[in-house]
Design an enzyme around this catalytic site. Structure first.
Site, PDB file in Angstrom:
ATOM      1  N   HIS A  83      -3.482   1.701  -2.100  1.00 30.56           N
ATOM      2  CA  HIS A  83      -4.879   2.154  -1.958  1.00 30.56           C
ATOM      3  C   HIS A  83      -5.000   3.676  -1.835  1.00 30.56           C
ATOM      4  O   HIS A  83      -6.106   4.212  -1.958  1.00 30.56           O
ATOM      5  CB  HIS A  83      -5.538   1.504  -0.742  1.00 30.56           C
ATOM      6  CG  HIS A  83      -5.665   0.019  -0.827  1.00 30.56           C
ATOM      7  ND1 HIS A  83      -6.255  -0.614  -1.896  1.00 30.56           N
ATOM      8  CD2 HIS A  83      -5.260  -0.968   0.027  1.00 30.56           C
ATOM      9  CE1 HIS A  83      -6.219  -1.933  -1.699  1.00 30.56           C
ATOM     10  NE2 HIS A  83      -5.602  -2.172  -0.546  1.00 30.56           N
ATOM     11  N   ASP A 112      -0.266  -7.743  -5.296  1.00 34.28           N
ATOM     12  CA  ASP A 112      -0.959  -7.769  -4.010  1.00 34.28           C
ATOM     13  C   ASP A 112      -2.355  -8.375  -4.224  1.00 34.28           C
ATOM     14  O   ASP A 112      -2.944  -8.213  -5.290  1.00 34.28           O
ATOM     15  CB  ASP A 112      -1.083  -6.339  -3.481  1.00 34.28           C
ATOM     16  CG  ASP A 112      -1.581  -6.265  -2.043  1.00 34.28           C
ATOM     17  OD1 ASP A 112      -0.748  -6.074  -1.135  1.00 34.28           O
ATOM     18  OD2 ASP A 112      -2.804  -6.375  -1.835  1.00 34.28           O
ATOM     19  N   HIS A 136      -5.092  -7.484  -3.043  1.00 31.74           N
ATOM     20  CA  HIS A 136      -6.105  -6.437  -3.172  1.00 31.74           C
ATOM     21  C   HIS A 136      -5.815  -5.602  -4.424  1.00 31.74           C
ATOM     22  O   HIS A 136      -4.651  -5.399  -4.776  1.00 31.74           O
ATOM     23  CB  HIS A 136      -6.088  -5.533  -1.936  1.00 31.74           C
ATOM     24  CG  HIS A 136      -6.326  -6.271  -0.657  1.00 31.74           C
ATOM     25  ND1 HIS A 136      -5.284  -6.692   0.148  1.00 31.74           N
ATOM     26  CD2 HIS A 136      -7.472  -6.679  -0.074  1.00 31.74           C
ATOM     27  CE1 HIS A 136      -5.794  -7.330   1.198  1.00 31.74           C
ATOM     28  NE2 HIS A 136      -7.116  -7.332   1.092  1.00 31.74           N
ATOM     29  N   ASP A 143       0.003 -10.952   0.150  1.00 32.75           N
ATOM     30  CA  ASP A 143      -1.202 -11.409   0.837  1.00 32.75           C
ATOM     31  C   ASP A 143      -2.092 -12.316  -0.012  1.00 32.75           C
ATOM     32  O   ASP A 143      -3.180 -12.689   0.426  1.00 32.75           O
ATOM     33  CB  ASP A 143      -1.999 -10.229   1.400  1.00 32.75           C
ATOM     34  CG  ASP A 143      -2.061  -9.039   0.464  1.00 32.75           C
ATOM     35  OD1 ASP A 143      -1.620  -9.165  -0.707  1.00 32.75           O
ATOM     36  OD2 ASP A 143      -2.541  -7.967   0.886  1.00 32.75           O
TER      37      ASP A 143
HETATM   38 ZN    ZN Z   1      -3.208  -6.261   0.106  1.00 31.64          ZN
END
Ligand code: ZN
Length: 307
Positions: free
Chosen positions: A125, A162, A164, A245
């Site tokens: 991120h 991931d 996200h 995740d």
């Molecule tokens: Zn994540």
């Protein structure tokens, strides 16, 4: 051929505070799993610090300097609503990015065939000029830029499974055709980017998955979208943003992957690395917030790297 494990004690000392999901116990779980007998042949390497020059290839120099200068001497420094620095965080961030660069050096030199960086803070991120979403430096982006600048590679693929979307990685490379960024992720979900229409200069491949999607949808997105894109790009190096995740037990998201899905995707990525990149693959830990699932999935991932 050998597989390396890069980590550093400072990555266990980085502490975003009580109750924070990105806790030191995450990495402790991963490292404990990798103590099993089946991982005895891993080549264990202490991660070096990334250099300022390595970091400044993808991050703005003032961001790097401020982050390293402003680490708190006690307590916490809050950088965004989710991202905090403790006294050990700057060192951990340097070692996390340094692990990925050293792993690139090792696979390019042929010292090892593949590498896993068991590090935190995670990275995907973090943008060129800001910390975000538990991330300080964008470890995989720093590694990809290092492969290009230090080793002259012309095509590097970053694969991000991931749950996200790796907005920082996409943002850093969206205008750079030397880097392919391909991601599966839940959508909608934090950070909100990652629609399939986001294509960069043809080098961004997003395969969003609806909440509740599981193994079938994940594997279908990989087979239809992600894996063919990597195959067509013919990368000279594969870098993996290895977040766990999307597992069904994870508390931060709503995908329903099983542990075996991580072995499956890892085998597919190893195959592509063997086909195009002389086997060279560097994986770096991103998310994963259920300690039991993180332990099992990271073990499945590393076992598939060693197969
Ligand atoms: Zn994540």
């Amino acid at each position: 051929m050998s597989v390396a494990l890069y980590t550093h004690a400072s990555c266990l000392a980085h502490d975003p505070g009580p109750g924070h999901p990105e806790s030191p116990s995450r990495l402790a779980s991963v490292l404990d799993a990798l103590e099993e007998e089946r991982f005895a042949l891993l080549v264990r390497v202490e991660a070096p610090r990334a250099t300022r020059a390595q970091l400044a290839r993808v991050h703005r120099a003032p961001y790097v300097d401020d982050l390293l200068a402003n680490a708190p001497r006690s307590g916490w420094l809050q950088l965004d609503p989710d991202t905090l620095m403790s006294p050990a965080s700057a060192e951990a961030a340097l070692r996390a990015a340094g692990a990925a660069c050293a792993a690139v050096d090792a696979v390019v030199a042929g010292d090892v065939r593949r590498a896993f960086c068991a590090v935190r803070p995670p990275g995907h991120h973090a943008t060129a000029a800001s910390a975000m979403g538990f991330c300080l430096f964008n470890n995989v982006a720093v590694a990809a830029a290092h492969a290009i600048a230090a080793h002259g590679l012309e095509r590097v693929a970053i694969v991000d499974f991931d749950v996200h979307h790796g907005n920082g990685t996409q943002d850093i490379f969206c205008g750079d055709a030397r880097v392919l960024y391909a991601s599966t992720h839940q959508w909608p979900l934090y950070p909100g980017t990652g629609a399939s229409e986001e294509r960069g200069v043809g080098n961004i491949v997003n395969a969003p998955l609806r909440p509740g999607a599981g193994s079938i949808e994940f594997r279908d997105a990989c087979i239809r979208t992600v894996l063919p894109a990597i195959d067509a790009f013919a990368p000279q190096l594969l870098i993996v943003s290895a977040g766990f995740d999307a597992h069904r037990q994870d508390p931060l998201a709503s995908l329903e992957l099983e542990t075996d899905d991580y072995a499956w995707i890892t085998r597919r990525l190893v195959d592509l690395a063997e086909r195009h990149a002389g086997g060279r693959l560097v994986s770096s830990l991103e998310g994963g917030y259920d300690l039991g699932a993180l332990r099992a999935c990271s073990a499945a991932h590393v076992a598939a790297l060693m197969a």
